[in-house]
Design an enzyme around this catalytic site. Structure first.
Site, PDB file in Angstrom:
ATOM      1  N   HIS A  18       9.976   2.277   3.054  1.00 40.40           N
ATOM      2  CA  HIS A  18       8.682   1.869   2.917  1.00 40.40           C
ATOM      3  C   HIS A  18       8.147   2.071   4.412  1.00 40.40           C
ATOM      4  O   HIS A  18       7.896   1.272   5.306  1.00 40.40           O
ATOM      5  CB  HIS A  18       8.512   0.205   2.532  1.00 40.40           C
ATOM      6  N   HIS A  20       4.584   4.064   6.231  1.00 42.62           N
ATOM      7  CA  HIS A  20       3.334   4.817   5.946  1.00 42.62           C
ATOM      8  C   HIS A  20       3.230   5.875   7.152  1.00 42.62           C
ATOM      9  O   HIS A  20       3.261   5.590   8.107  1.00 42.62           O
ATOM     10  CB  HIS A  20       1.985   3.975   5.830  1.00 42.62           C
ATOM     11  N   HIS A 198       2.615  -0.367  -4.332  1.00 45.29           N
ATOM     12  CA  HIS A 198       2.289  -1.719  -3.563  1.00 45.29           C
ATOM     13  C   HIS A 198       1.788  -2.971  -4.540  1.00 45.29           C
ATOM     14  O   HIS A 198       1.084  -2.753  -5.455  1.00 45.29           O
ATOM     15  CB  HIS A 198       1.365  -1.527  -2.622  1.00 45.29           C
ATOM     16  N   GLU A 201       1.955  -8.533  -2.625  1.00 48.34           N
ATOM     17  CA  GLU A 201       1.626  -8.518  -1.100  1.00 48.34           C
ATOM     18  C   GLU A 201       0.481  -9.540  -1.103  1.00 48.34           C
ATOM     19  O   GLU A 201       0.464 -10.783  -0.221  1.00 48.34           O
ATOM     20  CB  GLU A 201       1.481  -7.550  -0.285  1.00 48.34           C
ATOM     21  N   ASP A 279       7.060  -0.618   7.410  1.00 48.04           N
ATOM     22  CA  ASP A 279       5.581  -0.411   6.877  1.00 48.04           C
ATOM     23  C   ASP A 279       4.567   0.381   7.688  1.00 48.04           C
ATOM     24  O   ASP A 279       4.619   1.658   7.528  1.00 48.04           O
ATOM     25  CB  ASP A 279       4.999  -1.936   6.629  1.00 48.04           C
ATOM     26  N   ASP A 280       4.055  -0.387   8.783  1.00 50.81           N
ATOM     27  CA  ASP A 280       3.207   0.438   9.576  1.00 50.81           C
ATOM     28  C   ASP A 280       3.604   0.091  11.270  1.00 50.81           C
ATOM     29  O   ASP A 280       3.040  -0.959  11.661  1.00 50.81           O
ATOM     30  CB  ASP A 280       1.691   0.115   9.549  1.00 50.81           C
TER      31      ASP A 280
END
Length: 334
Positions: A18, A20, A198, A201, A279-280
């Site tokens: 996961h 981005h 997604h 969350e 994630d980021d």
């Protein structure tokens, strides 16, 4: 847990499912591109040089502003090189990255092919130079709406194969319902792509249930609010749905107040197949090594737990079986 154990955990070979692509761009890389292109990114960066945002919705706007300087296939090739060098430095041996045709060519299939070719060339070079394997998951953006999602799904279907291996949806979970995007997911499924979404969350446990029922996904990005519905957790276990959990991201964005309050351990104890990702990462001041060390310190996880999580991730990866075998072989180095 002593430092020798922590050092062993930190250096384990890792699988990340996961990530981005634009969200992994180092701030200095985006700043440099902005200067080259004379693009004003006022408000995007904090005084310490990192990205600046107040909450999740503001994060999305800052993300899109930073992404605005990535205008050409060459820009994405350079981005891919920077992202994979950082991942490899954190001992990631296999990674799946979310790529949106909305950012790579505006949803046009021809332009998307050009961007994809540049990304793949850089990924191949990183595999030669650093041993890291990258595969792509085409991702529609939820808050851009169902029509743009269909364009992204067409791009995905037209380039499905050994490198574009999946399709998913990201963005603002509070916009629309999963069923609004069912057409796009059906198109991707018919093209042989595997599916993730997604959910859970921000949208609560129901958003996880809806993504599973309405989109037919086999993985869920985040999914952590499923813990609030134990019947749903049991369904996730029964159907062997894999969660792409990003603990550091969840804490920074105040999904949970701290890591000790995060449900990843409770989910794992109930038999859910959990994996760990960033994630980021530069947005959330984390790396894969940081994620592992923080989880080890908080929950007392030893190297065997992380080895199990990585095996779970490798088996849940959307790559072909030959690639999976190579990745599992790399994981034997502990």
């Amino acid at each position: 847990m002593d430092e020798a154990q922590l050092d062993r955990i930190k250096r384990l070979p890792k699988v990340e499912l996961h990530l981005h692509h634009e969200g992994a761009a180092p701030p200095h890389f985006i700043k440099g591109l902005a200067q080259e292109k004379s693009v004003n990114l006022e408000g995007v960066f904090a005084p310490d040089g990192g990205y600046a945002f107040r909450d999740f919705v503001h994060f999305l706007s800052v993300y899109e502003a930073a992404t605005s300087v990535l205008k050409t296939p060459e820009d994405y090739a350079r981005l891919t090189k920077a992202v994979l060098e950082e991942s490899a430095a954190n001992d990631v041996v296999y990674c799946e990255t979310f790529l949106s045709p909305d950012f790579c060519g505006g949803g046009d299939v021809g332009a998307w092919r050009e961007y994809l070719a540049a990304i793949r060339e850089a990924a191949d070079a990183a595999e030669r130079d650093h041993g890291i394997i990258l595969r792509g998951i085409v991702t529609c953006i939820r808050h851009f709406g169902p029509d743009k999602a269909k364009a992204s799904a067409l791009c995905a279907a037209e380039t499905a194969g050994d490198w574009i291996v999946g399709f998913g949806i990201a963005g603002d979970e509070m916009k629309g319902k999963p069923k609004d995007f069912a057409y796009s997911f059906d198109m991707a499924r018919e093209a042989g792509l595997r599916l993730t979404a997604h959910a859970g969350e921000w949208g609560g446990a129901q958003s996880v249930a809806d993504a599973i029922t309405d989109l037919g996904v086999e993985r869920i990005g985040h999914g952590v609010h499923a813990i609030n519905d134990l019947a749903l957790v049991d369904k996730i276990v029964e159907n062997e749905i894999v969660l792409e959990v990003c603990p550091g991201s969840n804490v920074v964005l105040d999904v949970y107040p701290n890591l000790a309050a995060h449900p990843i351990e409770k989910l794992r104890e109930r038999g859910v197949k959990v994996t760990v990702s960033t994630d980021d990462p530069p947005f959330f001041h984390t790396t894969m090594r940081d994620e592992y060390l923080n989880l080890a310190r908080t929950f007392g996880w030893d190297a065997d737990v992380f080895a199990e999580i990585n095996t779970t991730a490798a088996n849940a990866a959307f790559c072909d079986e030959d690639t999976r075998a190579r990745v599992l072989k790399r994981l034997e180095r502990t």
